[in-house]
Design an enzyme around this catalytic site. Structure first.
Site, PDB file in Angstrom:
ATOM      1  N   ALA A  95      -3.389   7.986  -4.916  1.00 19.18           N
ATOM      2  CA  ALA A  95      -2.042   7.431  -5.108  1.00 19.18           C
ATOM      3  C   ALA A  95      -2.230   5.991  -5.568  1.00 19.18           C
ATOM      4  CB  ALA A  95      -1.274   7.490  -3.796  1.00 19.18           C
ATOM      5  N   GLY A 147       0.829  -1.211   0.000  1.00 21.76           N
ATOM      6  CA  GLY A 147       0.000   0.000   0.000  1.00 21.76           C
ATOM      7  C   GLY A 147       0.853   1.246   0.000  1.00 21.76           C
ATOM      8  N   ASN A 148       0.228   2.389   0.246  1.00 24.32           N
ATOM      9  CA  ASN A 148       0.979   3.638   0.357  1.00 24.32           C
ATOM     10  C   ASN A 148       0.333   4.518   1.417  1.00 24.32           C
ATOM     11  OD1 ASN A 148      -0.988   5.525  -0.995  1.00 24.32           O
ATOM     12  ND2 ASN A 148      -0.693   4.032  -2.636  1.00 24.32           N
ATOM     13  N   ARG A 149       0.959   5.644   1.687  1.00 27.12           N
ATOM     14  CA  ARG A 149       0.549   6.445   2.843  1.00 27.12           C
ATOM     15  C   ARG A 149      -0.472   7.527   2.518  1.00 27.12           C
ATOM     16  NH1 ARG A 149       4.749   6.836   6.847  1.00 27.12           N
ATOM     17  NH2 ARG A 149       4.585   9.088   6.711  1.00 27.12           N
ATOM     18  N   SER A 150      -1.073   7.491   1.345  1.00 30.06           N
ATOM     19  CA  SER A 150      -2.035   8.537   0.996  1.00 30.06           C
ATOM     20  C   SER A 150      -3.291   8.427   1.878  1.00 30.06           C
ATOM     21  CB  SER A 150      -2.422   8.409  -0.473  1.00 30.06           C
ATOM     22  OG  SER A 150      -3.421   9.350  -0.767  1.00 30.06           O
TER      23      SER A 150
END
Ligand code: FMN
Length: 400
Positions: free
Chosen positions: A275, A208-211
């Site tokens: 993102a 995943g990502n931090r958005s």
């Protein structure tokens, strides 16, 4: 300073009781509110309640206090008219310019921004007659916020619920803050993606990502207040739905692509603020990947995800459609942004610097918005809604 004058129109839906809360919020935040209910609305909440809470007399017809010419004066003097709940009937009467009670007369004489918050059963909302009336009102510059999905009268659930009064209040506040100008995205359909995709590795893990999705939600809220029909495609944000927007959910990049392309088919503007993972695991393990004694883990092979921004920008779903991208960069921010703008072929690219404590999850943002025409607009550090409004200013200047 004189208090801003708000007319609160209330029509005959079960959600009329929620308008009492909206009225309280408006009066307590320093607005002078005149309530104009329809005769049907008084079957749900009586005139005494509206009169006591607003501090003004209440009438449904043009024949009371004729010496003050209320059918003209109330609308003329307003800074904002909000109709909540707006029934299918009142939307129809407004769309056709009828003037058979005090509320519809007021709607014809008002020259200020008008907000409708429809609430009704899903069948009534989806009926082509209602949809055409809503489209007519939007085309003429009204802000018609999409109903929420949830519990309706009785045991039914579906689309048609009045959004939370606090959220309607926020829409009114944003519309009033913009002043008397007509909402500049009225009649436009905008699609916004928000959040971050999660690419599953096994049933319990993902890449995943931090958005956080907060910038995309700020774009959705501000676009609603500027009159747009808003479709928000959200990925894993966990944020409450913004009032007045249609919300679609996607988990992975592939799901987000499908939802965005479908919604973009009739959109005037597509803003890709989500993102989206560039890569996903090549294989999905149907059982949880186990730790084995004495064995190192297998490396995770990745494959490329579809490039949604390049696809949307490259094959515009309709002529004149505008495409806005976002670039989160850690170094060489502007040079990388300019290269990305050219590579993707979008009209505007919002470039921001991200890092451990910058942008992701924060309530504030700072950015440079690059235009395909060579323009460069710096937006100083401030609330994400302020950046969102700059993006919409640049978009409206470029819409045909
Ligand atoms: C119990 C009840 C609940 C109703 N709820 C709604 C509603 O939520 N939305 C709607 O459009 N009409 C609703 N109606 C129908 C409207 O009251 C009816 O169309 C009426 O003519 C609307 O008048 P008005 O638009 O002048 O207020 C409801 C009627 C009843 C009896």
């Amino acid at each position: 300073m004189e208090k801003p004058k708000v007319v609160l129109g209330v029509s005959g839906g079960i959600a009329a009781y929620k308008a009492c809360e909206l009225l309280r919020r408006l009066t307590e935040s320093g607005h002078d509110v005149r309530v104009v209910p329809t005769a049907s609305a008084l079957n749900f909440v009586g005139a005494a309640t509206w009169s006591a809470l607003s501090g003004h007399p209440v009438s449904t017809e043009v024949w009371d206090g004729v010496h003050e010419v209320p059918h003209v004066r109330i609308g003329q003097g307003a800074d904002l008219v909000v109709v909540a709940p707006a029934t299918a009937d009142v939307l129809a009467r407004a769309a056709h310019g009828l003037a058979d009670d005090l509320l519809t007369n007021t709607l014809l004489t008002a020259r200020c921004p008008v907000v409708f918050a429809p609430a009704m059963h899903t069948e009534m909302w989806e009926h082509p007659a209602t949809q055409e009336n809503v489209a007519t009102l939007r085309r003429r510059g009204a802000v018609v916020i999409e109903p929420a999905v949830g519990r309706l009268t009785g045991v039914d659930t579906g689309k048609g619920r009045l959004p939370d009064p606090g959220e309607i209040f926020e829409v009114c506040r944003r519309v009033l803050d913009r002043g008397p100008a007509a909402p500049d995205l009225a009649g436009r359909h905008v699609v916004i993606s928000a959040g971050g995709t999660r690419e599953p590795l096994d049933p319990v893990r993902y890449l995943g990502n931090r958005s956080s999705g907060k910038q995309g939600y700020a774009l959705a809220r501000t676009a609603v207040a500027r009159g747009a029909r808003v479709t928000l495609v959200e990925a894993n944000t966990g944020l409450p739905d913004p009032a007045g927007a249609d919300v679609l959910r996607a988990g992975t990049a592939v799901q987000l692509r499908e939802a965005v392309l479908e919604a973009a088919a009739d959109a005037d503007v597509v803003v890709m603020a989500a993102a989206v993972a560039d890569f996903r695991p090549a294989a999905y393990a149907t059982g949880k990947i186990k730790k084995r004694d004495g064995q190192e883990p297998e490396p995770v092979a990745l494959v490329r995800n579809p490039d949604i921004l390049a696809e949307v920008a490259g094959e515009r779903a309709r002529p004149g459609q505008l495409v806005v991208g976002f670039a989160a960069e850690t170094d060489d921010v502007l040079a990388n942004g300019r290269a990305k703008l050219r590579r993707k072929g979008c009209d505007l690219l919002v470039v921001n610097e991200v890092g451990e404590r910058k942008t992701f999850g924060s309530e504030e943002n700072e950015a440079v918005v690059l235009g395909a025409d060579g323009s460069e607009t710096s937006v100083p550090y401030g609330p994400k809604e302020a950046l969102a409004d700059v993006v919409w200013d640049l978009v409206t200047a470029r819409l045909g």
